[in-house]
Design a protein around this motif. Structure first.
Motif, PDB file in Angstrom:
ATOM      1  N   THR A  81       0.369  -1.049  -0.623  1.00 35.55           N
ATOM      2  CA  THR A  81      -0.452   0.562   0.459  1.00 35.55           C
ATOM      3  C   THR A  81       0.743   1.309  -0.211  1.00 35.55           C
ATOM      4  OG1 THR A  81      -1.316  -0.978   1.363  1.00 35.55           O
ATOM      5  CG2 THR A  81      -2.012   1.404   1.434  1.00 35.55           C
ATOM      6  N   LEU A  82       0.610   1.948  -0.973  1.00 39.37           N
ATOM      7  CA  LEU A  82       1.442   3.532  -1.405  1.00 39.37           C
ATOM      8  C   LEU A  82       0.624   4.644  -0.295  1.00 39.37           C
ATOM      9  CD1 LEU A  82       2.256   2.995  -4.634  1.00 39.37           C
ATOM     10  CD2 LEU A  82       4.349   2.029  -2.915  1.00 39.37           C
ATOM     11  N   PRO A  83       1.803   5.134   0.667  1.00 40.66           N
ATOM     12  CA  PRO A  83       0.694   6.157   0.775  1.00 40.66           C
ATOM     13  C   PRO A  83       0.019   7.488  -0.220  1.00 40.66           C
ATOM     14  CG  PRO A  83       3.295   6.585   1.683  1.00 40.66           C
ATOM     15  CD  PRO A  83       2.401   5.353   0.559  1.00 40.66           C
ATOM     16  N   ASP A  84      -0.533   8.097   0.191  1.00 41.01           N
ATOM     17  CA  ASP A  84      -0.750   9.331  -0.951  1.00 41.01           C
ATOM     18  C   ASP A  84       0.214  10.270  -0.482  1.00 41.01           C
ATOM     19  OD1 ASP A  84      -3.101   8.450  -0.665  1.00 41.01           O
ATOM     20  OD2 ASP A  84      -4.585   9.350   0.999  1.00 41.01           O
ATOM     21  N   VAL A  85       0.360  11.331  -1.827  1.00 34.94           N
ATOM     22  CA  VAL A  85       1.122  12.544  -1.339  1.00 34.94           C
ATOM     23  C   VAL A  85       0.321  13.250  -1.642  1.00 34.94           C
ATOM     24  CG1 VAL A  85       3.110  13.320  -3.805  1.00 34.94           C
ATOM     25  CG2 VAL A  85       2.691  10.545  -2.920  1.00 34.94           C
ATOM     26  N   LYS A  86       0.641  15.042  -1.267  1.00 31.96           N
ATOM     27  CA  LYS A  86      -0.192  15.433  -1.151  1.00 31.96           C
ATOM     28  C   LYS A  86       1.474  17.264  -0.836  1.00 31.96           C
ATOM     29  CE  LYS A  86      -3.450  14.023   1.821  1.00 31.96           C
ATOM     30  NZ  LYS A  86      -4.024  14.197   3.643  1.00 31.96           N
ATOM     31  N   GLY A  87       0.854  17.776  -1.658  1.00 30.97           N
ATOM     32  CA  GLY A  87       1.938  19.414  -1.697  1.00 30.97           C
ATOM     33  C   GLY A  87       1.161  20.281  -2.278  1.00 30.97           C
TER      34      GLY A  87
END
Length: 474
Positions: A51-57
């Motif tokens: 499971t890959l974590p969400d990427v925010k920015g």
């Protein structure tokens, strides 16, 4: 990476020093390379479950900052070259990964003020590299691990966005590639260091008192810092056993030994006399070395049964006082068995007692007598392929009358009967099993192969390779 760390953790619980170590273990360069190979195979098979974590920015474009999120990401393909992992003398383990490429798909959303957009994307990272050094040490008598050095790089990232109709976000798409490349480059070492810190926290929380079973536990604390050479990693653990309910130090001291490092095998293990004898002492203190023997445990075809009348052949006054009553025997270790290892030979001295009872019709047990038995045995053991084989012989057996409720009686006939039983029935049956061999243990698919066991002066040594479930994937 996790498999390598688990392997180090397991070894740290297998090697002992009780001022002088009672159990020692060495992971060789060959073993480390095999663990690396397993790790690579395991990762390749587990990529679909990661499971890959969400990427925010946010990305600043001409008219302001656009916030974004990449989510529901999954790995579609990964070209994972086998990492280069090696021991670094005096420090720990160096890890190098180069040429990693990975393809990911997921969903994206952006918004600028009240304007929102979204769709799906394809992201490919080319030539990802990682260069790290793990520091191994000891803290509070346990294995410690930390990241000494970490650097990472990503040659390029290609992102294709699909969906989304707002023209206001087209500049965002063009600027995002560079932004995400830098962000991924930063995150690699941050994530790596965080995982190592999590492992260190787990090690710090581990109790050095490892429960073995309901009777005993073993002290697995390190007695000194790990010894790291270019050829392998050596660990010393206290490895002393204690009774769960009645812990106490044994009336004997640990013996010094030095385990040879066998670079042609993945793992070398050594167990001293103290390791085995402290286990025997702990089990004896816990009351585990006893058994109650009743007549229904004796084969019906046996010419001798637990009955006062049959015991009259050995103790004439017994059937006169208690005629034709069933009997019960309580066999227990009156002292802890004592083992010694003398170059190819294992010797053991056993002190035991037998309490005999007559059973009345209402199941009331009437104490009759207690016999004290001193015996000594010697044996040889070796490994043949996947089987433990050996031979055991009795060196001596003596019987004395410890207590009696039925008057004194000669124990010579009982001693002779015991010797005959041991030499004619018990030992031949046991040696037949040892000749055929007992299977070597395996744990969750991990087993021993190409194993060599030797009996040295004061310790047992085992050099072995390890087979794993991952071997079947090759």
């Amino acid at each position: 990476m996790k498999m390598l760390l688990v392997a180090l953790l397991l070894i740290s619980t297998i090697q002992t020093h009780a001022e002088d170590s009672a159990l020692q273990a060495v992971l060789s360069k060959k073993g480390l390379q095999q663990v690396t190979h397993w790790l690579t195979d395991w990762l390749q098979n587990e990529l679909g479950n990661i499971t890959l974590p969400d990427v925010k920015g946010s990305v600043f474009i001409y008219f302001g900052s656009v916030e974004y999120i990449l989510y529901n990401m999954s790995i579609q393909r990964c070209d994972l070259p086998e990492p280069s992992i090696a021991f670094s003398e005096g420090t720990g383990i160096s890890l190098k990964v180069s040429g990693l490429s990975i393809a990911i798909t997921g969903l994206w959303n952006t918004h600028y003020g009240l304007i929102k957009d979204g769709g799906w994307f394809e992201l490919v990272m080319f030539t990802v590299s990682l260069d790290a050094m793990l520091q191994l040490g000891s803290e509070d008598e346990r294995l410690s691990i930390s990241t000494a050095v970490c650097s990472a790089d990503v040659e390029s990232v290609q992102v294709n966005f699909h969906g989304g109709g707002s023209p206001i976000f087209q500049p965002f798409v063009k600027l995002f590639n560079k932004r995400i490349t830098n962000k991924i480059r930063e995150k690699i070492c941050q994530t790596f260091v965080k995982e190592i810190e999590a492992l260190e926290s787990h090690l710090a929380a581990m109790s050095v008192a490892m429960k073995v079973d309901p009777y005993v536990y073993m002290n697995i604390s390190l007695t000194d810092s790990p010894l790291v050479k270019d050829s392998g990693l050596g660990l010393n653990v206290k490895g002393e056993f204690y009774s769960n309910n009645f812990p106490s130090e044994p009336p004997f001291s640990s013996n010094h030994f030095q385990l040879p490092w066998r670079e042609d095998y993945m793992v070398s293990l050594g167990a001293s006399e103290f390791f085995v004898n402290s286990a025997a002492y702990a089990y004896q203190r816990a009351g585990a070395l006893k058994i109650r023997i009743t007549d229904d445990m004796i084969p019906k075809v046996s010419p001798f049964h637990l009955n006062t009348s049959q015991f009259g052949q050995l103790i004439p006054q017994l059937p006169k006082k208690y005629p034709d009553l069933p009997m019960q025997l309580l066999l227990y270790a009156s002292d802890a068995p004592l083992f010694s290892f003398n170059k190819t030979v294992i010797n053991v001295n056993v002190s035991a007692s037998v309490k005999a009872y007559a059973l009345k019709a209402d199941s009331v047990a009437i104490p009759l007598f207690r016999l004290d038995v001193e015996s000594s045995f010697s044996g040889k053991a070796y490994i043949d392929k996947y089987l433990l084989k050996g031979v055991l012989e009795m060196k001596n057996l003596t019987v004395t009358l410890g207590a009696t409720e039925i008057g004194c009686f000669p124990v010579g006939p009982i001693e002779q009967a015991l010797k005959l039983t041991m030499s004619s029935f018990v030992l031949p049956k046991l040696n037949a099993q040892l000749k055929d061999g007992l299977p070597l243990p395996s744990v969750k698919g991990f087993g021993l192969r190409n194993s060599v066991m030797t009996i040295e002066n004061g310790f047992l040594a085992l050099a072995t390779d390890i087979s794993a479930p991952y071997d079947s994937w090759q």
